[in-house]
Design a protein around this motif. Structure first.
Motif, PDB file in Angstrom:
ATOM      1  N   MET A  54      16.183 -11.942 -13.401  1.00  0.00           N
ATOM      2  CA  MET A  54      16.921 -13.175 -13.695  1.00  0.00           C
ATOM      3  C   MET A  54      16.056 -14.185 -14.443  1.00  0.00           C
ATOM      4  O   MET A  54      16.552 -15.210 -14.904  1.00  0.00           O
ATOM      5  CB  MET A  54      17.422 -13.791 -12.387  1.00  0.00           C
ATOM      6  CG  MET A  54      18.485 -12.972 -11.685  1.00  0.00           C
ATOM      7  SD  MET A  54      18.878 -13.622 -10.021  1.00  0.00           S
ATOM      8  CE  MET A  54      19.548 -15.236 -10.421  1.00  0.00           C
ATOM      9  N   GLY A  55      14.763 -13.907 -14.526  1.00  0.00           N
ATOM     10  CA  GLY A  55      13.848 -14.837 -15.187  1.00  0.00           C
ATOM     11  C   GLY A  55      13.286 -15.893 -14.265  1.00  0.00           C
ATOM     12  O   GLY A  55      12.609 -16.828 -14.725  1.00  0.00           O
ATOM     13  N   ASN A  56      13.540 -15.760 -12.958  1.00  0.00           N
ATOM     14  CA  ASN A  56      13.017 -16.723 -11.974  1.00  0.00           C
ATOM     15  C   ASN A  56      11.620 -16.291 -11.521  1.00  0.00           C
ATOM     16  O   ASN A  56      11.407 -15.910 -10.359  1.00  0.00           O
ATOM     17  CB  ASN A  56      13.955 -16.820 -10.768  1.00  0.00           C
ATOM     18  CG  ASN A  56      15.310 -17.399 -11.125  1.00  0.00           C
ATOM     19  OD1 ASN A  56      15.505 -17.876 -12.239  1.00  0.00           O
ATOM     20  ND2 ASN A  56      16.240 -17.361 -10.204  1.00  0.00           N
ATOM     21  N   THR A  57      10.676 -16.343 -12.445  1.00  0.00           N
ATOM     22  CA  THR A  57       9.347 -15.803 -12.179  1.00  0.00           C
ATOM     23  C   THR A  57       8.642 -16.506 -11.030  1.00  0.00           C
ATOM     24  O   THR A  57       8.038 -15.855 -10.172  1.00  0.00           O
ATOM     25  CB  THR A  57       8.479 -15.902 -13.445  1.00  0.00           C
ATOM     26  OG1 THR A  57       9.146 -15.226 -14.517  1.00  0.00           O
ATOM     27  CG2 THR A  57       7.121 -15.256 -13.224  1.00  0.00           C
ATOM     28  N   GLY A  58       8.711 -17.820 -11.000  1.00  0.00           N
ATOM     29  CA  GLY A  58       8.020 -18.567  -9.955  1.00  0.00           C
ATOM     30  C   GLY A  58       8.508 -18.203  -8.571  1.00  0.00           C
ATOM     31  O   GLY A  58       7.705 -17.975  -7.654  1.00  0.00           O
ATOM     32  N   GLU A  59       9.834 -18.121  -8.408  1.00  0.00           N
ATOM     33  CA  GLU A  59      10.386 -17.762  -7.098  1.00  0.00           C
ATOM     34  C   GLU A  59      10.051 -16.312  -6.766  1.00  0.00           C
ATOM     35  O   GLU A  59       9.759 -15.976  -5.610  1.00  0.00           O
ATOM     36  CB  GLU A  59      11.899 -17.968  -7.077  1.00  0.00           C
ATOM     37  CG  GLU A  59      12.492 -17.779  -5.686  1.00  0.00           C
ATOM     38  CD  GLU A  59      13.982 -18.044  -5.611  1.00  0.00           C
ATOM     39  OE1 GLU A  59      14.544 -17.915  -4.502  1.00  0.00           O
ATOM     40  OE2 GLU A  59      14.590 -18.361  -6.667  1.00  0.00           O
ATOM     41  N   ALA A  60      10.086 -15.434  -7.774  1.00  0.00           N
ATOM     42  CA  ALA A  60       9.756 -14.026  -7.550  1.00  0.00           C
ATOM     43  C   ALA A  60       8.321 -13.889  -7.040  1.00  0.00           C
ATOM     44  O   ALA A  60       8.047 -13.098  -6.124  1.00  0.00           O
ATOM     45  CB  ALA A  60       9.934 -13.229  -8.834  1.00  0.00           C
ATOM     46  N   ILE A  61       7.411 -14.662  -7.606  1.00  0.00           N
ATOM     47  CA  ILE A  61       6.014 -14.636  -7.162  1.00  0.00           C
ATOM     48  C   ILE A  61       5.912 -15.063  -5.697  1.00  0.00           C
ATOM     49  O   ILE A  61       5.221 -14.434  -4.900  1.00  0.00           O
ATOM     50  CB  ILE A  61       5.144 -15.533  -8.064  1.00  0.00           C
ATOM     51  CG1 ILE A  61       4.952 -14.861  -9.436  1.00  0.00           C
ATOM     52  CG2 ILE A  61       3.786 -15.821  -7.414  1.00  0.00           C
ATOM     53  CD1 ILE A  61       4.272 -15.731 -10.466  1.00  0.00           C
ATOM     54  N   ASN A  62       6.616 -16.139  -5.350  1.00  0.00           N
ATOM     55  CA  ASN A  62       6.582 -16.626  -3.962  1.00  0.00           C
ATOM     56  C   ASN A  62       7.148 -15.588  -2.991  1.00  0.00           C
ATOM     57  O   ASN A  62       6.610 -15.388  -1.897  1.00  0.00           O
ATOM     58  CB  ASN A  62       7.371 -17.931  -3.844  1.00  0.00           C
ATOM     59  CG  ASN A  62       6.682 -19.094  -4.540  1.00  0.00           C
ATOM     60  OD1 ASN A  62       5.455 -19.078  -4.729  1.00  0.00           O
ATOM     61  ND2 ASN A  62       7.451 -20.083  -4.935  1.00  0.00           N
ATOM     62  N   VAL A  63       8.224 -14.925  -3.386  1.00  0.00           N
ATOM     63  CA  VAL A  63       8.851 -13.915  -2.529  1.00  0.00           C
ATOM     64  C   VAL A  63       7.922 -12.717  -2.357  1.00  0.00           C
ATOM     65  O   VAL A  63       7.794 -12.161  -1.260  1.00  0.00           O
ATOM     66  CB  VAL A  63      10.212 -13.477  -3.116  1.00  0.00           C
ATOM     67  CG1 VAL A  63      10.752 -12.253  -2.387  1.00  0.00           C
ATOM     68  CG2 VAL A  63      11.216 -14.626  -3.032  1.00  0.00           C
TER      69      VAL A  63
END
Length: 208
Positions: A54-63
């Motif tokens: 989805m392009g939500n890189t920051g949230e993906a990193i946190n998850v």
């Protein structure tokens, strides 16, 4: 007590939306699931992959960090985290993650490629070359490893070796636009008549 089958339905529905290409609805189902239960490492990894698409890189990193905190033996989670950190320019941390991934799963050729890429970005070219060769030992049909070796050789001025590496890549995957273009440029340096053919092929494969 929440019915396990009820929770399983959220996951199945999320995966169904994902298969249809509706990533936002898929993400909503995972979020609803996490409201009902503690997120397991495998679910967090699935969710991180979805967020990345989805392009939500920051949230993906946190998850991914949350997933690793829950279970530090996930080679795939370290590998994926390293790739995302690399995209943000955090090359040292990316290298550390890829190194941990390899320690957990040393026979993954793709993970070796990602480790090599981290080393390349840190200008550690000899080590990167060694890692790419390791990837080829694990999977001799991995065209990308040859392409990446060619890039290392080009940087080091080893043009003939670069040409050979790109040619080996294209034997395995003639549709690799990057290898076609890089081979063309390397041949230009050698004043080869074949350079134009490969440069034109690269544009045909990837007009952008």
């Amino acid at each position: 007590v929440i019915d396990a089958s009820y929770l399983h339905a959220y996951r199945n529905l999320g995966q169904a939306y994902y298969q249809k290409g509706d990533l936002h609805k898929a993400a909503t189902q995972y979020r609803l699931l996490f409201e009902k239960m503690s997120a397991t490492p495998d679910l967090l990894l699935e969710f991180a992959q979805l967020l990345e698409e989805m392009g939500n890189t920051g949230e993906a990193i946190n998850v991914l960090m949350e997933s690793i905190q829950a279970d530090g033996q996930q080679a795939q989670a370290f590998d994926q985290l390293g790739t995302l950190l690399q995209g943000k320019g955090d090359f040292e941390e990316a290298f550390s993650c890829h190194e941990k991934s390899i320690a957990l799963e040393p026979n993954s050729a793709n993970a070796q490629i990602n480790l090599g890429n981290s080393l390349k970005l840190l200008n550690r070219y000899e080590e990167a070359e060694s890692v790419y060769r390791k990837a080829l030992e694990l999977n001799p049909s991995l065209a990308l490893a040859y392409c990446n070796l060619g890039a290392i050789f080009n940087i080091q001025g080893r043009v003939q070796e670069a040409i050979k590496a790109y040619e080996d890549c294209l034997k395995l995957d003639p549709s690799d636009a990057e290898a076609q273009g890089n081979l063309g440029l390397a041949l230009v340096m050698q004043n080869s008549e074949n350079a134009r053919e490969h440069l034109e092929k690269a544009l045909e494969l990837d007009p952008d």
